[in-house]
Design an enzyme around this catalytic site. Structure first.
Site: not given
Ligand SMILES: NC(=O)c1ccc[n+]([C@@H]2O[C@H](COP(=O)([O-])OP(=O)(O)OC[C@H]3O[C@@H](n4cnc5c(N)ncnc54)[C@H](OP(=O)(O)O)[C@@H]3O)[C@@H](O)[C@H]2O)c1
Length: 310
Positions: A18-19, A21, A23-25, A149, A162
């Site tokens: 999930t997610g 497209t 970042g980490i996903g 996180s 969050y």
């Molecule tokens: N970045 C950080 O510093 C950090 C730190 C600790 C943990 N994390 C965790 O790592 C994970 C990924 O974070 P990231 O920073 O890579 O996030 P990101 O770059 O914001 O990417 C979020 C992804 O989730 C999808 N998404 C968002 N809302 C959605 C919905 N309602 N239904 C389905 N898909 C949805 C987005 O695509 P669409 O917008 O097209 O739906 C996108 O693919 C998250 O769980 C976050 O809490 C991140």
């Protein structure tokens, strides 16, 4: 693949991410594709999903399907199962990675936004895990990798909801890791520290001190650590010395020191470093707090010991 082939050919085990497209996903999708797994990518933006699916299939020669849906809704979670059927897959591994975050004072958030955070970050995780875990247990293989996180290890002012959702994710994952021990199914939770993705800017936290001062890891490095940790069967995956220190250290720091320090790092600021103040709230009309004289006089408390003595 046509319907006849689908009926006669066995289903392909797939990793649902999930997610996926960005970042980490997106980086996790690369890791699993490199490992030879078929993938089902999930996010809302169909065009970006199609592009990611094409690139992953071309580069790694694996089957890649996708489901465009909003996982904060019940219908969105249903769509994941429908997409698996459509591509001739079954859910062998589930990676719960999609999440959203907001930054600022809790009372300034809108209720629909808060509900969306809880629905996506927690409800969808429980929902999807409940849909796919029984099949994994019956087959005695596969697993769930949750991306939480380090914020889940502590209260985080200005990202309160969050961080609470991430605490729920860590708790759920560790409990399920214990429940499923010895079944052949792996349950892991990764707890990244700050990662260089769009998430902070989208939440309005681009100028918060934690973004400026704390060590940032790349999404690729984090995804690699999460993938390897999951393959090793680690219950909790922490990457980097700083995040390990935080996850361990917060257990020993009293809240009176911990929470203000975390608050300093996470307070929302503008580009000049000025602190965001809470929006002034209008007093609700006709809802004055009751005065002491509004209450009935207190009844004297009966002294049972004195009565017994007499
Ligand atoms: N970045 C950080 O510093 C950090 C730190 C600790 C943990 N994390 C965790 O790592 C994970 C990924 O974070 P990231 O920073 O890579 O996030 P990101 O770059 O914001 O990417 C979020 C992804 O989730 C999808 N998404 C968002 N809302 C959605 C919905 N309602 N239904 C389905 N898909 C949805 C987005 O695509 P669409 O917008 O097209 O739906 C996108 O693919 C998250 O769980 C976050 O809490 C991140």
């Amino acid at each position: 693949m046509n319907d006849t082939n689908r009926k006669t050919n066995p289903l392909t085990p797939a990793v649902i991410i999930t997610g996926a497209t960005q970042g980490i996903g997106r980086a996790l999708a690369e890791e699993f594709a490199q490992g030879g797994y078929a993938l089902l990518l999930v996010a809302r933006d169909e065009a970006r999903l199609a592009e990611a699916a094409r690139a992953l299939a071309d580069n790694h020669k694996v089957e890649v399907g996708f489901a465009a849906c909003d996982l904060s809704t019940d219908e969105g979670c249903d769509r994941v199962e429908q997409a698996l059927q459509k591509f001739g897959f079954y859910g062998d591994i589930l990676v719960n990675n999609a999440a959203i975050m907001t930054a600022g004072f809790f009372q300034d958030e809108t209720l629909p936004k808060l509900r969306q955070i809880v629905d996506l970050n927690v409800r969808a995780v429980v929902d999807l895990t409940h849909r796919f875990l029984p099949g994994m247990l019956a087959r005695g293989q596969g697993g769930v990798l949750n991306i939480a996180s380090v914020e889940g290890f502590m209260p985080v002012p200005y990202q309160a909801t969050y961080a609470a959702t991430k605490a729920a994710m860590i708790s759920l994952s560790r409990a399920l890791a214990y429940e499923t021990m010895g079944t052949g199914v792996r349950i892991s939770v990764a707890a990244p520290g700050p990662i260089a993705t769009d998430m902070h800017a989208k939440a309005g936290a681009a100028h918060s001190r934690y973004v400026q001062f704390l060590p940032m890891m790349s999404a690729e490095d984090m995804a690699r650590a999460a993938y390897l940790g999951f393959k090793r069967g680690n219950w909790v995956i922490l990457a980097g010395w700083f995040n390990r220190l935080v996850a361990l250290g917060v257990r020993f720091i009293p809240g009176i020191l911990l929470i203000p320090s975390v608050g300093w790092f996470f307070r929302v600021r503008d580009a000049e470093g000025n602190l965001q103040e809470p929006r002034p709230l209008a007093k609700p009309q006709g809802a004055e707090p009751p005065k002491a004289s509004d209450y009935p006089p207190a009844r004297p408390v009966e002294d049972k010991d004195a009565r017994r003595a007499s």
